[in-house]
Design an enzyme around this catalytic site. Structure first.
Site, short mmCIF file in Angstrom:
data_model
loop_
_atom_site.label_atom_id
_atom_site.label_comp_id
_atom_site.label_asym_id
_atom_site.label_seq_id
_atom_site.Cartn_x
_atom_site.Cartn_y
_atom_site.Cartn_z
N GLU A 1 0.74 -1.34 0.12
CA GLU A 1 0.30 0.10 0.00
C GLU A 1 0.79 1.22 -0.08
O GLU A 1 2.04 1.16 0.73
CB GLU A 1 -0.87 -0.15 1.42
CG GLU A 1 -1.71 -1.05 1.54
CD GLU A 1 -2.31 -1.11 3.04
OE1 GLU A 1 -2.97 -2.01 3.20
OE2 GLU A 1 -2.17 -0.03 3.60
N CYS B 1 5.43 -7.38 7.19
CA CYS B 1 6.44 -7.00 8.10
C CYS B 1 6.73 -7.98 9.30
O CYS B 1 5.77 -8.97 9.55
CB CYS B 1 5.97 -5.87 9.07
SG CYS B 1 6.88 -4.81 10.11
N CYS C 1 3.96 -5.67 15.89
CA CYS C 1 3.41 -4.90 16.95
C CYS C 1 1.88 -5.53 16.93
O CYS C 1 1.16 -5.72 15.96
CB CYS C 1 3.55 -3.62 16.40
SG CYS C 1 5.26 -2.63 16.37
N CYS D 1 -1.06 -3.22 15.15
CA CYS D 1 -0.70 -3.26 13.58
C CYS D 1 -1.23 -4.28 12.56
O CYS D 1 -1.13 -5.43 13.02
CB CYS D 1 0.71 -3.00 13.45
SG CYS D 1 1.14 -2.34 11.84
N GLU E 1 9.14 -2.46 8.32
CA GLU E 1 9.95 -1.72 9.07
C GLU E 1 11.51 -1.23 8.12
O GLU E 1 12.20 -2.17 7.72
CB GLU E 1 10.50 -2.71 10.11
CG GLU E 1 11.71 -2.06 11.03
CD GLU E 1 11.86 -0.69 11.46
OE1 GLU E 1 10.49 -0.21 12.10
OE2 GLU E 1 12.65 0.02 11.27
N SER F 1 10.48 6.29 9.64
CA SER F 1 9.95 6.09 10.78
C SER F 1 10.55 4.39 11.19
O SER F 1 10.14 3.48 10.54
CB SER F 1 8.30 5.92 10.51
OG SER F 1 7.84 5.41 11.93
N SER G 1 8.99 5.25 16.75
CA SER G 1 7.60 4.61 16.99
C SER G 1 7.78 4.46 18.58
O SER G 1 8.03 3.11 18.71
CB SER G 1 6.91 3.45 16.34
OG SER G 1 6.64 3.93 14.92
N HIS H 1 5.53 4.74 21.45
CA HIS H 1 4.30 4.28 21.65
C HIS H 1 3.91 3.98 23.36
O HIS H 1 3.06 3.39 24.10
CB HIS H 1 3.50 3.12 21.23
CG HIS H 1 3.50 3.23 19.68
ND1 HIS H 1 3.33 4.60 19.05
CD2 HIS H 1 4.05 2.63 18.32
CE1 HIS H 1 3.18 4.46 17.99
NE2 HIS H 1 3.70 3.41 17.27
N ASN I 1 -6.15 3.39 15.16
CA ASN I 1 -6.94 3.03 14.23
C ASN I 1 -7.27 1.70 14.42
O ASN I 1 -6.42 0.85 14.21
CB ASN I 1 -6.31 2.98 12.71
CG ASN I 1 -6.71 4.26 12.18
OD1 ASN I 1 -7.99 4.23 11.77
ND2 ASN I 1 -5.70 4.97 11.32
N CYS J 1 -1.70 1.64 8.53
CA CYS J 1 -0.74 0.55 8.16
C CYS J 1 -1.24 -0.70 7.95
O CYS J 1 -1.83 -1.55 8.82
CB CYS J 1 0.26 0.42 9.21
SG CYS J 1 1.78 1.06 8.89
N1 SAH Z 1 7.70 -0.04 11.03
C1 SAH Z 1 7.86 1.79 11.05
C2 SAH Z 1 7.08 2.24 9.79
C3 SAH Z 1 5.83 1.67 9.59
S1 SAH Z 1 4.44 1.99 10.54
C4 SAH Z 1 7.45 2.00 12.41
O1 SAH Z 1 7.27 1.03 13.11
O2 SAH Z 1 7.70 3.12 12.68
C5 SAH Z 1 4.03 3.57 10.81
C6 SAH Z 1 3.34 4.08 12.07
O3 SAH Z 1 1.92 3.71 12.26
C7 SAH Z 1 4.07 3.58 13.17
O4 SAH Z 1 4.26 4.73 14.27
C8 SAH Z 1 3.12 2.33 13.74
O5 SAH Z 1 3.34 2.09 15.14
C9 SAH Z 1 1.66 3.02 13.56
N2 SAH Z 1 0.60 2.23 13.53
C10 SAH Z 1 0.60 1.10 12.94
N3 SAH Z 1 -0.51 0.47 13.07
C11 SAH Z 1 -1.46 1.57 13.63
C12 SAH Z 1 -2.82 1.57 14.10
N4 SAH Z 1 -3.68 0.61 13.79
N5 SAH Z 1 -3.17 2.86 14.35
C13 SAH Z 1 -2.56 3.79 14.64
N6 SAH Z 1 -1.10 3.86 14.26
C14 SAH Z 1 -0.49 2.61 13.85
#
Ligand code: SAH
Length: 350
Positions: free
Chosen positions: A94, A114, A118, A121, A162, A193, A216, A218, A292, A335
Site C-alpha cells: 500500500e 513486516c 506490533c 498493527c 520496518e 519511521s 515509534s 508508543h 486506528n 498501516c
Molecule cells: N515500522 C515502522 C514504520 C511503519 S508503521 C515503524 O514502526 O515506525 C508507521 C506508524 O504507524 C508507526 O508509528 C506504527 O506504530 C503506527 N501504526 C501501526 N498500526 C497502527 C494503527 N492501527 N493505528 C495507529 N497507528 C498505527
C-alpha cells in the site's frame, strides 16, 4: 524478472557506466535517466530523443516500473488516496497520498509485510514476505505523481514494513529520490519511521543525510512497551534514547516520537508524566495518534478527550506535542489494513 533487468534500480552513475561501456556518449545516460526519473515514462518508446537502436537494445534487456497500481481508494472526508500496488511477483503493498496545505505527501511501504509483530498493527499479521527494492520504493512515488498529476513534495517511509529491517535498499531509495538527476526531493522533506532498531539508528546518524527520523515509541517505559511491541524485548527505551541523542548530535535534526494512544494501555496521566521526564530537554516533537482499530486486534483507541488531555499535559511541561490529523479513516488508511482485506479476498469496495 531478475534484479539486473530492473532499469530503475540503476543509480545515475551506474547507468552512465553502462551506456558508455556500450559505446554510447555519456549524455545518452543523462537523457535516459531523466526520462525514467524526472519525466516518469513507463515505455522505452516514449524516450523520443534517444536513438531507436539504443531504445531497442535497452527494451530487450530491461524493464521499467516494477509496480503497477491495482486499486485506488479516495477518502470522501479529506481527499486522501490509498493505492494498492502489485509487484512483478504478485506481492501486494500500500501507498498513501495525502494533500496538505504545504503540498502532496506520500507514505510508502518499505517491505511486503513486516516481521516486527506490533500488537496493534495490521501490516504484521501475515508476517514478512520480502523486502522491497529501492526501485520498487521509487516506483510507488512515481506511480502516485503520475496518477495524481501533481508533484510529490514530501515522503514518509511509514507504510507497510520496518525500513531499518531493509536498511540498504531504503538508503539507496533516499539517495536516488533526492538526486538532482531524478525527482530531486529535498531530504528535509523525507521522514523515516522506525520501531527502534538501535544499531541502525547509529548507522543512519552516520550517513550524512538531512532526513527526519521518527521513532515509534508508543510507551513511556519498557514494561508497557513490551506488552505492545515485541521489539522492546530486544532494545530498551534507554538504548533508543541514547541512539536518538547521538542522531541529534550528528545531524542537528529534531527527532519525532510517534505515540499512538491505546485505551487503558498507555494513555494515563502517569504515562504522560513518565514521557515528560524521558524527553525533557531533548530536541524533539511528539506526534500523538489516535489508534486506528484493526479488526483482528484487541486494542482500542483512547477517547479524543483523553488524547487532548495527554497533549495538554505534554505542552504544559514544555514538550512539543501535536495530535496528528487522522487521514482517510473511511478508506482503511492505517498501516496494512487495506492489504490485509485484499489478501483475505474481501471486496475492497471498488
Ligand atoms: N515500522 C515502522 C514504520 C511503519 S508503521 C515503524 O514502526 O515506525 C508507521 C506508524 O504507524 C508507526 O508509528 C506504527 O506504530 C503506527 N501504526 C501501526 N498500526 C497502527 C494503527 N492501527 N493505528 C495507529 N497507528 C498505527
Amino acid at each position: 524478472m531478475d534484479q539486473y533487468m530492473d532499469i530503475l534500480s540503476f543509480t545515475f552513475e551506474e547507468l552512465e557506466k553502462y551506456i558508455t561501456d556500450a559505446g554510447y556518449p555519456a549524455f545518452r545516460a543523462r537523457q535516459i535517466y531523466a526520462w525514467l526519473h524526472k519525466k516518469l515514462v513507463s515505455q522505452w518508446d516514449e524516450m523520443t530523443n534517444v536513438p531507436k537502436k539504443l531504445r531497442k537494445i535497452m527494451s530487450e534487456n530491461y524493464t521499467i516500473l516494477p509496480l503497477c497500481i491495482k486499486e485506488k481508494l479516495t477518502s470522501e472526508i479529506d481527499g486522501t488516496s490509498k493505492y494498492l500496488m502489485a509487484s512483478y511477483d504478485g506481492g501486494i503493498i500500500e501507498s498513501v497520498a495525502m494533500k496538505y496545505s504545504y503540498g502532496l505527501s506520500v507514505c510508502i511501504s518499505s517491505q511486503i509485510g513486516c516481521r516486527m509483530g506490533c500488537r496493534f498493527c495490521a501490516s504484521t499479521l501475515l508476517g514478512l514476505e520480502r523486502n522491497l527494492t529501492a526501485s520498487e520504493m521509487l516506483s510507488q512515488v512515481y506511480n502516485i505523481q503520475r496518477n495524481a498529476g501533481e508533484r510529490v513534495d514530501n515522503i514518509v517511509i511509514m507504510g507497510i514494513g520496518e525500513p531499518f529491517d531493509n536498511y540498504d535498499e531504503v538508503l539507496k531509495f533516499i539517495r536516488m529520490i533526492s538526486d538532482s538527476n531524478g525527482l530531486n526531493i529535498s531530504q528535509r522533506n523525507i521522514t523515516v519511521s522506525t520501531c527502534g532498531l538501535v544499531d541502525r539508528i547509529y548507522d543512519f546518524a552516520n550517513e550524512e543525510l538531512a532526513v527526519t527520523l521518527a521513532i515509534s515509541l508508543h510507551a513511556p517505559d519498557d514494561s508497557i512497551r513490551k506488552t505492545i511491541m515485541p521489539v522492546a524485548n530486544r532494545y530498551s527505551i534507554d538504548e533508543i534514547m541514547e541512539a536518538c541523542r547521538y542522531f541529534i548530535m550528528k545531524t542537528g535534526r529534531r527527532v519525532t516520537f510517534e505515540y499512538t494512544l491505546i485505551d487503558g494501555v498507555n494513555d494515563s496521566t502517569e504515562c504522560a508524566a513518565k514521557l515528560v521526564s524521558l524527553l525533557r530537554g531533548m530536541l524533539c516533537h511528539v506526534n500523538l495518534i489516535a489508534l486506528n482499530s484493526v479488526k483482528e486486534r484487541e486494542c482500542r483507541s483512547s477517547a479524543i478527550q483523553n488524547i487532548k488531555c495527554f497533549e495538554k499535559y505534554l505542552q504544559k511541561n514544555r514538550i512539543n506535542a501535536t495530535i496528528r490529523r487522522g487521514m482517510g479513516r473511511d478508506i482503511d488508511a492505517a498501516c496494512g489494513q487495506l492489504r490485509k482485506r485484499y489478501m483475505n479476498g474481501a471486496d475492497t469496495g471498488i
